[in-house]
Design an enzyme around this catalytic site. Structure first.
Site, short mmCIF file in Angstrom:
data_model
loop_
_atom_site.label_atom_id
_atom_site.label_comp_id
_atom_site.label_asym_id
_atom_site.label_seq_id
_atom_site.Cartn_x
_atom_site.Cartn_y
_atom_site.Cartn_z
N CYS A 273 0.80 -1.23 0.00
CA CYS A 273 0.00 0.00 0.00
C CYS A 273 0.83 1.28 0.00
CB CYS A 273 -0.93 -0.01 1.20
SG CYS A 273 -2.11 -1.37 1.16
N1 LIG Z 1 -2.76 -5.69 1.88
C1 LIG Z 1 -3.31 -4.64 2.46
O1 LIG Z 1 -2.99 -4.30 3.61
C2 LIG Z 1 -4.35 -3.81 1.75
C3 LIG Z 1 -5.14 -2.95 2.52
C4 LIG Z 1 -6.10 -2.19 1.88
C5 LIG Z 1 -6.24 -2.27 0.50
N2 LIG Z 1 -5.45 -3.10 -0.23
C6 LIG Z 1 -5.67 -3.16 -1.69
O2 LIG Z 1 -6.45 -4.32 -1.96
C7 LIG Z 1 -6.07 -4.89 -3.21
C8 LIG Z 1 -5.65 -6.34 -3.02
O3 LIG Z 1 -4.51 -6.39 -2.18
P1 LIG Z 1 -4.05 -7.69 -1.41
O4 LIG Z 1 -3.02 -7.24 -0.42
O5 LIG Z 1 -5.23 -8.47 -0.95
O6 LIG Z 1 -3.34 -8.47 -2.60
P2 LIG Z 1 -2.87 -10.02 -2.57
O7 LIG Z 1 -1.77 -10.11 -3.55
O8 LIG Z 1 -2.66 -10.45 -1.16
O9 LIG Z 1 -4.14 -10.79 -3.11
C9 LIG Z 1 -4.67 -10.61 -4.38
C10 LIG Z 1 -5.11 -11.95 -4.92
O10 LIG Z 1 -5.75 -11.72 -6.19
C11 LIG Z 1 -5.43 -12.82 -7.04
N3 LIG Z 1 -5.68 -12.40 -8.43
C12 LIG Z 1 -4.91 -11.60 -9.23
N4 LIG Z 1 -5.51 -11.44 -10.43
C13 LIG Z 1 -6.67 -12.14 -10.39
C14 LIG Z 1 -7.73 -12.35 -11.32
N5 LIG Z 1 -7.72 -11.79 -12.53
N6 LIG Z 1 -8.75 -13.16 -10.95
C15 LIG Z 1 -8.76 -13.73 -9.73
N7 LIG Z 1 -7.81 -13.56 -8.79
C16 LIG Z 1 -6.77 -12.76 -9.13
C17 LIG Z 1 -3.99 -13.14 -6.70
O11 LIG Z 1 -3.66 -14.46 -7.07
C18 LIG Z 1 -3.98 -12.93 -5.17
O12 LIG Z 1 -4.25 -14.13 -4.48
C19 LIG Z 1 -4.98 -3.99 -3.75
O13 LIG Z 1 -5.55 -3.01 -4.57
C20 LIG Z 1 -4.42 -3.33 -2.51
O14 LIG Z 1 -3.82 -2.08 -2.78
C21 LIG Z 1 -4.52 -3.89 0.38
#
Ligand SMILES: NC(=O)c1ccc[n+]([C@@H]2O[C@H](COP(=O)([O-])OP(=O)(O)OC[C@H]3O[C@@H](n4cnc5c(N)ncnc54)[C@H](O)[C@@H]3O)[C@@H](O)[C@H]2O)c1
Length: 436
Positions: A273
């Site tokens: 993030c």
């Molecule tokens: N990690 C955090 O603390 C946090 C907090 C708030 C917001 N976010 C936001 O949330 C979003 C996700 O982050 P995250 O940390 O959960 O990511 P992550 O990498 O932990 O998880 C994302 C998942 O999506 C899957 N994926 C990718 N493309 C795909 C598709 N086309 N179809 C199905 N699955 C798919 C990946 O395999 C992965 O398992 C991002 O935009 C991030 O900026 C993250």
């Protein structure tokens, strides 16, 4: 199905929900909806993750395996990589990654890829919510045209909203339920429908006038963190030149009960993030003729911190007549922050890489990160034991995990470089501790 049917199913918890992306954001959300009684499908393209989830194994510390197993056994959660599971869903929530390209421009390819899947199966009465952090305009400029291409009309035939995820991995006080949700729909009906869905699992939901406001609010939150961390880091650099403890200065300032909020300096920023999201904002600003200034400056300062930590290690060893080459360095914590196993963008990676490059012998301990790959070289976590601390020339604290026994570290390590003030109050022999 129409809007009344959807609202009715949401209210009765019989709506079928698909959450695309089962990572740090998507998995806790999916499990929370399932625990509230909804039937949830967790979609992910990562076959290994799907296999683990299907076995009831959680890889996210905020989701206990027992919770996952309970909802699987109750038939309310299933993980799959098969996009045809999107047929017959009442609500679809997108939680896929939004990284940066090498040029630091937004990469929304994951959002676009899964939106294509959603568009294929979009049916009348469906609600679609984007949760991935992204630039203002993504929901209305990128997703909306894809969903309306098949002839369905937003606000009438289907509902589309943006609701940013604000989860703080590893934070036991604020979990999905306790974190207020922002919702901005493309039309008022979209906002109401999405807000109604979230009210089933979250105590407070705020309805906003548009997706752009919700998209911007999230970017502002994370830019605020990046800028304030940078200010704390810069203060650490200034204090270093002045020979004053930055920690004491921040603690002193924090006694003011209004108009001040303490942020901590550290070895650098990491995770998915803070190092990334602000660039989504500056990119969009630039496209619209405005060059953001704080964002680039904050990033520049935050990125100097790993080098500064290396300099501290270098000097601490030098003062004891030891070169970095051949020095035994024990790194405590490689995750980007306390309580998580996430090493994405972690400053520890850059620091260890450089130490190895300079010929140091590096071992690391981190209860959340069993293995670490540095330039294709695999490292395995060691156990934090007195013998290992005595083996080291210097113990370098990069992540202040609660699981570390700092008293033992202070007692046994011959020299400590503490970038998190984790050894605060534990320093009978202060001369052997170098603090940021
Ligand atoms: N990690 C955090 O603390 C946090 C907090 C708030 C917001 N976010 C936001 O949330 C979003 C996700 O982050 P995250 O940390 O959960 O990511 P992550 O990498 O932990 O998880 C994302 C998942 O999506 C899957 N994926 C990718 N493309 C795909 C598709 N086309 N179809 C199905 N699955 C798919 C990946 O395999 C992965 O398992 C991002 O935009 C991030 O900026 C993250």
């Amino acid at each position: 199905m129409n809007g009344t049917d959807l609202a009715d199913r949401i209210g009765r918890h019989t709506a079928r929900i698909a959450v695309i992306g089962q990572g740090y954001v998507g998995l806790p959300l999916a499990v929370e909806f399932a625990r509230a009684g909804f039937v949830v499908t967790g979609l992910d393209t990562d076959a290994d993750r799907i296999a683990r989830l299907t076995r009831g194994e959680s890889y996210i510390p905020d989701v206990p395996a027992e919770d996952l197993q309970q909802v699987i056994e109750a038939g309310r959660y299933v993980a799959t990589a098969d996009v045809t599971a999107l047929v017959d869903q009442d609500a679809v929530i997108l939680c896929v990654p939004t990284p940066l390209r090498k040029s630091k421009d937004p990469d929304v390819s994951h959002v676009v890829a899964c939106a294509r899947d959603v568009a294929r199966f979009l049916a009348p009465g469906q609600l679609v919510v984007l949760e991935s952090t992204t630039y203002p305009g993504t929901t209305e400029e990128v997703l909306l045209p894809m969903f309306e291409e098949g002839g369905l009309r937003v606000g009438q035939d289907f509902y589309l909203a943006f609701s940013p995820e604000r989860i703080d991995p590893g934070n036991p006080t604020y979990r999905v339920k306790e974190i207020p949700k922002l919702v901005g729909g493309v039309t008022p009906a979209c906002t109401r429908m999405a807000a109604m869905l979230y009210r089933q699992i979250v105590a407070q939901v705020f309805e906003l006038s548009s997706p752009a406001v919700a998209e911007l609010a999230k970017l502002y939150e994370n830019t605020f963190r990046s800028v304030n961390i940078a200010l704390a880091n810069e203060l650490a650099l200034i204090c270093h030149h002045l020979g004053v403890s930055v920690w004491e200065v921040i603690e002193a300032a924090a006694t003011k009960p209004f108009g001040f909020m303490p942020f901590s300096p550290g070895p650098g920023i990491g995770g998915h993030c803070i190092p990334i999201d602000p660039f989504y904002l500056s990119w969009k600003a630039r496209l619209n003729g405005y060059e953001a200034k704080f964002i680039g400056l904050a990033d520049e300062i935050n990125r100097t911190m790993p080098r500064f930590v290396l300099e501290l290690v270098n000097r601490a060893l030098n003062d004891r007549g030891k070169p970095v080459k051949g020095a035994r360095i024990l790194v405590l914590g490689v995750a980007y922050k306390r309580g998580v196993g996430d090493v994405r963008e972690s400053p520890a990676v850059e620091i260890i890489e450089e130490l190895l490059e300079r010929g140091a012998q590096v071992q690391y301990v981190d209860p959340f990160v069993p293995t670490l790959t540095i330039r294709e070289r695999g490292l395995e976590a060691s156990r934090l034991e007195p013998g290992l601390l005595r083996w080291s020339y210097v113990a370098l604290i990069l992540t202040d995990h609660r699981e570390f026994d700092y008293e033992t570290v202070v007692r046994e390590a011959p020299l400590i470089v503490d970038t998190r003030n984790a050894t605060r109050g534990l320093a009978p022999q202060d001369h052997k501790i170098v603090r940021l």
